[in-house]
Design a protein around this motif. Structure first.
Motif, PDB file in Angstrom:
ATOM      1  N   TYR A   1      30.141  23.813 -17.034  1.00 12.88           N
ATOM      2  CA  TYR A   1      28.747  23.407 -17.239  1.00 12.88           C
ATOM      3  C   TYR A   1      28.461  23.219 -15.795  1.00 12.88           C
ATOM      4  O   TYR A   1      28.965  22.694 -14.804  1.00 12.88           O
ATOM      5  CB  TYR A   1      28.462  22.067 -18.040  1.00 12.88           C
TER       6      TYR A   1
ATOM      7  N   ARG B   1      29.955  25.604 -26.205  1.00 10.85           N
ATOM      8  CA  ARG B   1      28.745  25.107 -26.228  1.00 10.85           C
ATOM      9  C   ARG B   1      28.026  24.747 -27.213  1.00 10.85           C
ATOM     10  O   ARG B   1      26.842  24.215 -27.452  1.00 10.85           O
ATOM     11  CB  ARG B   1      27.705  26.275 -25.396  1.00 10.85           C
TER      12      ARG B   1
ATOM     13  N   ALA C   1      25.602  27.352 -17.587  1.00  4.71           N
ATOM     14  CA  ALA C   1      26.943  27.214 -17.841  1.00  4.71           C
ATOM     15  C   ALA C   1      27.386  28.708 -17.760  1.00  4.71           C
ATOM     16  O   ALA C   1      26.902  29.572 -17.598  1.00  4.71           O
ATOM     17  CB  ALA C   1      26.990  26.957 -19.418  1.00  4.71           C
TER      18      ALA C   1
END
Lengths: 334, 334
Positions: free
Chosen positions: A7, A218, A182
């Motif tokens: 991230y 995610r 990300a």
């Protein structure tokens, strides 16, 4: 956190890019979005490898010009290519004089470079970083397959190595430019495939693994993206990826929207067999048409997945299998 | 901040390492600190390249065993080697099944990997990361120079590619283990040297540039270090580096204390000409003897500078020059 998912809370921006293609790449459906199309495959240099390096240099310079940044203001260069020991990238780095990470993930190299650039930016170690990759048809074909002059026939599953370079300029997160939210780093996945003329099939499982891990990490699904585009699975590999993702439980209507840069690159021209490949394929398409789509807010969220076949001429001669990888970055535009 | 210098405020730790050498490496002055010395150059595998990969795998497994960490708990692998397209590293990654950055900086690769591992650790993206590099004499010599069986004579300036692998396990900063405080990423420096049997001279200017930038960026002098050790400049390259640093204004008594892993590796045995080289040279020495010295508090601050010659067999045939690089990490122990 799922394995290999990174991230970037500060959301490093892709503030500019430079994309250069060879003469045959004028036929590409993406050509209108390239910054420069060369008339000479060797970029007026005396060897294919020198031309390869020159093309990458031009792409970097175009990116810097667009952002009005000087070479000396760039903190890091991330580059790689398919030539043995990546000499075009090494010479690119010595010409630019920028601290340099050499990265090798075959045709997935541009995205591994973008990930390292985003890491350096996130940490505040880099104000401006260039990341990208290139490939030049003749220098790659003679190395991995046959000399071009030999005219060896290829099966329909084979892919055409593009002559193209794509480099992105990455800086700290800012308004009105696409940001890297990300990334997912590829594993090396080896399903014991051995045919260097059938790379799409070899790479599809790696793309499937990376996309699956990214979405899981995610907490997303395919429908959270306006676009998911892979690197160079081409016309044979893309349906295999789609089948693989359906087996992972993803909805067919979302899976069928996934696009592949290699499958589309040369349109329906059968000269190019199953489609395009090469480190410059995903690099040039992602850093031209896809970035343009983000900048124009045609897309708000894109998953760009570069795929790479980690073979070498030697492993092919030794009848070894072909491990493959895929690196992904999630780019958004607000 | 000086160009290419990276700070790691959280001070990622090197919590363990694994180092494996080949049979000839039993002669090394560093051998007693290696974890494993193979009786067979090919590690009982059927090809040099498979043996190369096996040796790297053993080094990774040893590092994990020492830290009592399972492969599945490792977030990232950073690896590279000198074989075309780094196939030993690619196969290592597929066996380990860990998200994988392929890095190529020739014999400086282990440190570029350690830098990326430290970046991932610093940002909290990695709990455990493996970083390292390897080289295997036969597979490298036949690729870059001549087949070993050919028995080609070499000049005294030539270096001997070691058979060795060194991998470090990097985790978040913790007490009682050496920590990475800072790093400097090498530029690609090309002074138009062309002789692949004279690598030390080609690499010395890159080492000089990296050391100078690191010290300037950190506001340090050579005397702030208990040890500065370069990778594989060997007996010819080390004095050139020393001369270069003196020209940069550094004190002669400090400069003369700089050591080189390649120069010392095989002691005074003239079989090995100017000394050792190969991606496994700096990796094995830094991650065995030097780490041991830090762990035992013999050293409190070390600058480990891996050097790499970014040539390829093709560029040598094309009479191209040899760009070189050097990556440095600053390791301290409290």
């Amino acid at each position: 956190m799922d394995q290999g998912v990174i991230y970037f809370p500060s959301k490093p921006s892709i503030i500019a890019s430079g994309v250069v293609g060879g003469p045959l790449e004028k036929k590409s459906v993406f050509a209108a979005d390239f910054d420069l199309l060369l008339d000479d495959e060797r970029a007026e240099e005396k060897s294919n490898e020198k031309g390869h390096k020159q093309m990458a240099l031009q792409a970097c310079q175009i990116a810097l010009e667009k952002a009005n940044i000087k070479e000396r203001d760039v903190d890091f260069l991330m580059s790689g290519d398919l030539v043995n020991q990546m000499t075009p990238s090494n010479f690119l780095a010595s010409t630019l004089g920028i601290p340099y990470f050499g990265l090798y993930s075959a045709c997935a190299t541009s995205i591994s470079g973008a990930i390292v650039a985003a890491l350096l930016t996130e940490l505040g170690a880099s104000k401006y970083a260039l990341a990208g990759a290139a490939s030049q048809h003749n220098s790659i074909e003679r190395q991995f397959r046959y000399p071009v002059e030999y005219g060896g026939q290829k099966p329909g599953t084979a892919q055409w190595t593009v002559t193209a370079a794509g480099y992105a300029l990455i800086a700290k997160g800012q308004m009105n430019s696409p940001v890297i939210e990300a990334a997912t780093v590829g594993k090396s996945i080896d399903l014991q495939q051995t045919d260097p003329f059938h790379m799409g099939a070899a790479m599809a499982p790696a793309a499937c693994d990376t996309i699956t891990r990214h979405l899981k990490g995610r907490g997303q699904s395919l429908s959270d993206y306006d676009l998911i585009i892979t690197g160079d699975l081409a016309k044979v590999g893309l349906p295999i990826l789609q089948e693989c993702l359906i087996k992972e439980g993803m909805a067919q209507q979302d899976v069928m929207k996934i696009r592949d840069a290699g499958a589309e690159f040369y349109g329906d021209d059968q000269t190019f067999l199953a489609g395009a490949s090469g480190a410059g394929c995903s690099a040039s398409v992602f850093f031209s048409t896809i970035l343009k789509g983000l900048n124009e807010k045609k897309y708000e969220r894109v998953l760009a997945v570069a795929t790479g076949a980690l073979l070498s001429p030697l492993t092919v001669q030794q009848n070894e299998s072909i491990p493959c990888t895929a690196h992904a970055i999630e780019i958004s535009m607000k």
